[in-house]
Design an enzyme around this catalytic site. Sequence first.
Site, short mmCIF file in Angstrom:
data_model
loop_
_atom_site.label_atom_id
_atom_site.label_comp_id
_atom_site.label_asym_id
_atom_site.label_seq_id
_atom_site.Cartn_x
_atom_site.Cartn_y
_atom_site.Cartn_z
N PHE A 113 -39.24 20.70 -22.81
CA PHE A 113 -38.58 21.56 -23.80
C PHE A 113 -37.08 21.41 -23.59
CE2 PHE A 113 -40.26 25.48 -26.21
CZ PHE A 113 -41.24 24.75 -26.84
N GLN A 233 -29.47 33.57 -31.04
CA GLN A 233 -29.89 32.17 -31.07
C GLN A 233 -30.30 31.76 -32.47
OE1 GLN A 233 -33.64 30.61 -28.90
NE2 GLN A 233 -31.85 29.80 -27.84
N HIS A 235 -32.23 28.88 -34.25
CA HIS A 235 -33.15 27.79 -33.90
C HIS A 235 -32.89 26.61 -34.82
CE1 HIS A 235 -36.75 25.57 -32.96
NE2 HIS A 235 -37.07 26.46 -32.04
N LEU A 245 -40.69 29.00 -38.62
CA LEU A 245 -40.31 28.12 -37.52
C LEU A 245 -41.16 26.86 -37.42
CD1 LEU A 245 -38.52 28.07 -34.83
CD2 LEU A 245 -40.67 28.60 -33.70
N GLU A 248 -40.16 23.91 -31.27
CA GLU A 248 -39.47 22.91 -30.46
C GLU A 248 -40.47 21.94 -29.83
OE1 GLU A 248 -36.13 24.48 -28.49
OE2 GLU A 248 -36.52 23.40 -26.65
N ARG A 281 -30.76 24.52 -27.57
CA ARG A 281 -30.85 24.86 -29.01
C ARG A 281 -29.50 25.06 -29.69
NH1 ARG A 281 -36.09 28.91 -28.81
NH2 ARG A 281 -37.53 27.20 -28.44
N HIS A 346 -33.11 33.30 -34.77
CA HIS A 346 -34.40 33.16 -34.09
C HIS A 346 -34.60 34.18 -32.98
CE1 HIS A 346 -37.95 31.14 -32.64
NE2 HIS A 346 -37.43 30.93 -31.45
N ARG A 381 -30.63 31.26 -24.79
CA ARG A 381 -31.96 31.22 -24.17
C ARG A 381 -32.55 29.82 -24.26
NH1 ARG A 381 -37.42 31.51 -26.00
NH2 ARG A 381 -36.82 31.87 -28.16
C1 FAD Z 1 -41.47 32.00 -34.64
C2 FAD Z 1 -41.16 32.24 -33.20
C3 FAD Z 1 -41.67 31.39 -32.22
C4 FAD Z 1 -41.39 31.62 -30.87
N1 FAD Z 1 -41.91 30.77 -29.93
C5 FAD Z 1 -41.65 31.01 -28.62
C6 FAD Z 1 -42.21 30.17 -27.60
O1 FAD Z 1 -42.95 29.24 -27.88
N2 FAD Z 1 -41.91 30.45 -26.32
C7 FAD Z 1 -41.11 31.48 -25.95
O2 FAD Z 1 -40.88 31.67 -24.76
N3 FAD Z 1 -40.59 32.30 -26.91
C8 FAD Z 1 -40.85 32.10 -28.21
N4 FAD Z 1 -40.32 32.93 -29.16
C9 FAD Z 1 -39.67 34.17 -28.74
C10 FAD Z 1 -40.73 35.19 -28.33
O3 FAD Z 1 -41.93 34.93 -29.03
C11 FAD Z 1 -40.31 36.63 -28.63
O4 FAD Z 1 -39.06 36.87 -28.07
C12 FAD Z 1 -41.31 37.58 -28.01
O5 FAD Z 1 -42.63 37.28 -28.41
C13 FAD Z 1 -41.01 39.03 -28.34
O6 FAD Z 1 -42.01 39.80 -27.72
P1 FAD Z 1 -41.85 41.37 -27.58
O7 FAD Z 1 -43.07 41.86 -26.89
O8 FAD Z 1 -40.54 41.70 -27.01
O9 FAD Z 1 -41.83 41.89 -29.10
P2 FAD Z 1 -42.89 41.72 -30.30
O10 FAD Z 1 -43.98 40.79 -30.00
O11 FAD Z 1 -42.08 41.52 -31.53
O12 FAD Z 1 -43.54 43.16 -30.35
C14 FAD Z 1 -42.81 44.29 -30.75
C15 FAD Z 1 -43.76 45.46 -30.80
O13 FAD Z 1 -43.02 46.64 -31.03
C16 FAD Z 1 -43.63 47.41 -32.04
N5 FAD Z 1 -42.59 48.23 -32.65
C17 FAD Z 1 -41.36 47.84 -33.09
N6 FAD Z 1 -40.67 48.90 -33.56
C18 FAD Z 1 -41.48 49.98 -33.40
C19 FAD Z 1 -41.35 51.35 -33.71
N7 FAD Z 1 -40.24 51.85 -34.28
N8 FAD Z 1 -42.39 52.17 -33.44
C20 FAD Z 1 -43.53 51.68 -32.88
N9 FAD Z 1 -43.70 50.40 -32.57
C21 FAD Z 1 -42.69 49.56 -32.81
C22 FAD Z 1 -44.32 46.41 -32.94
O14 FAD Z 1 -45.41 47.00 -33.61
C23 FAD Z 1 -44.79 45.37 -31.91
O15 FAD Z 1 -46.05 45.75 -31.40
C24 FAD Z 1 -40.57 32.70 -30.51
C25 FAD Z 1 -40.04 33.54 -31.49
C26 FAD Z 1 -40.31 33.31 -32.82
C27 FAD Z 1 -39.70 34.19 -33.84
#
Ligand code: FAD
Length: 612
Positions: A113, A233, A235, A245, A248, A281, A346, A381
């Site tokens: 990566f 970031q 992407h 997306l 990568e 990136r 991203h 990142r």
């Molecule tokens: C398309 C894409 C591909 C990616 N691919 C990769 C990858 O391959 N490898 C990597 O390391 N990273 C990757 N990333 C980054 C990574 O996926 C994210 O940073 C990460 O998954 C975020 O996880 P999280 O648990 O912080 O939030 P999320 O998975 O977004 O979860 C947020 C949670 O909070 C809840 N929530 C939000 N607001 C409220 C509220 N007011 N009240 C109640 N609940 C709420 C939602 O319901 C959800 O359950 C990618 C990002 C994107 C956008």
Amino acid sequence: MYEHDVIVVGAGGAGLRAAVAADEAGADVALVSKLHPVRSHTGAAEGGINAALQEGDDWELHAYDTMKGSDYLGDAPAVETLAKDAPEDTIRLEHWGMPFSREEDGRVSQRPFGGLSYPRTTYAGAETGHHLLHVMYEQVVKRGIPVYDEWYVMDLATTDEDDPNDRECHGVVAYDVQSGKVEGFKANQGVVLATGGPGQAFDHTTNAVSCTGDGHAMAYRAGAPLEDMEFIQFHPTSLPSTGVLISEGVRGEGGILYNNKGERFMFEYGYANNDGELASRDVVARAELTEVNEGRGVNDEYVHLDMRHLGEERIMDRLENILHLAEDFEGVDGLVEPMPVKPGQHYAMGGIETDENGQTCIDGLYAAGECACVSVHGGNRLGGNALPELIVFGKRAGYHAAGKDLGEPQIKTGYGDDIENETDADLPVEPGASGLDQSGGVAADGGVTADTDGLLERTVEQTREHIDYLIEKDDGVQHAEIRSKLQNAMTDYVNVFRTEEGIKKALKIIRECREEYQDVYVDDPSRTFNTDLQQTIETRNLIDVAETIALGALVRNEFRGAHWRQENQIRDDENWLKHTLISWDDGKPSIFYRPVILEGEDKTYEPKVRSY
Ligand SMILES: Cc1cc2nc3c(=O)[nH]c(=O)nc-3n(C[C@H](O)[C@H](O)[C@H](O)COP(=O)(O)OP(=O)(O)OC[C@H]3O[C@@H](n4cnc5c(N)ncnc54)[C@H](O)[C@@H]3O)c2cc1C
């Protein structure tokens, strides 16, 4: 009212991991989430999880790559914790049932990566996040952890002493999307915010509509500083028409970027003579936009990503999902033609300031995952480093909130002796506004009162009044109008290339959005499944978050990681080896700084020129 030891807000990768850890530590923990857990945005993660698993690789190399990738704005204690814990936590995922892709000999596959000196990105096809969510949710179900899904958390119940370091968080107030009921959730030990990123502050983004920075805004209003918000970031490979997306992983497997002359521009124009398409990136995103700006873009908008030479068998084995995305969203068959791609918002490197245990400066308030800034990503990142952050720091936040001793953190939070005081930057408008009016259109100071008796009940009452006001108001401005104005301003002026003039324009527009929000109303009078109401509140949160991104971008007059400034196109280590912190203080944002920690366990990470 509901009552638990630990309340985890958000059920993506970070929230689920935090809940399992709190349960492991013996706490009565519950998840509260606006989406069903497996619909969380983690499910969109395609590429993989970085962990030093193989012989020849080790955590120190991972830590080094991450510090370099961060442009020396990551805090070494957090970066080293990430790199050390990632292997064990990734293997634990495997033991819980994660179907990682494998080599012929049965070993877990790892792919290269961007910015990695070793192929250490562990993956499950191009659907890593989807599997991760399901595996983690299974653990939650197995342990009988209660999940309040489709409950939208609107605010924190926090005391409001003058100094945020003296404040306490006792729970949250949430709105049941299904019934319209507003309830308090009392947390006897701690609240963990795991609410994901704020990508919807931008118009062109790879993030889902649910990524509205709710946790950021709630913590900010309660007085916890937001850290390094300027580092967004972009992407390099999002589809032009939707922002969807293209992982990568395509470049990791050997995909090539071409301009409109068919030139492999990453090498042809010297953007990254060693790593080419697999440079970090931020480097690739700037290269693509430079190609477009200099007339070598396709249709003056994007470049081409070609994976045809990888062959159908390999593509079907490792990147099948990408074929579907390109076909469904752009009408392009990646087996026979190159895919159009351009940079899209991203990821947010910044977030709610925490220490290595996930704790904010407010007692009982934690944050983990993309909404938090611990800080492991600093100015940029590395791909594949967010998922290990979720499982490593989600776990730590869950443990600590449940009372497990994780040792004294080295990273400081909130106000303290080590901060450098307010910026002397010339701010173009008086940002923010004071007071909390009925529309809730502005950040308020702290919580309801320093008196903890009845604190949650009073916060619930205030939230009910707020909802009634929004629904009963007959006319005014609709949130969608304000939101699209805000998103366009951010994409136009706080994008990959930033100028002082542009950022000031964005801040003016954000201020207008804030003023217009004073007159916001909810057209849909229903109390059940009222998405108009929820999105109206999310728009308020986006305004607060966008303002901190733009303010951070304005004051940081240097070029570091993903933050490029026209006026000062060099990394200025003499003045800027420090984090930007913005907290809501006395009716307006207050900006201060904390030095970055470059001293690791056994060595200091000396800033070097970051070339790839
Ligand atoms: C398309 C894409 C591909 C990616 N691919 C990769 C990858 O391959 N490898 C990597 O390391 N990273 C990757 N990333 C980054 C990574 O996926 C994210 O940073 C990460 O998954 C975020 O996880 P999280 O648990 O912080 O939030 P999320 O998975 O977004 O979860 C947020 C949670 O909070 C809840 N929530 C939000 N607001 C409220 C509220 N007011 N009240 C109640 N609940 C709420 C939602 O319901 C959800 O359950 C990618 C990002 C994107 C956008």
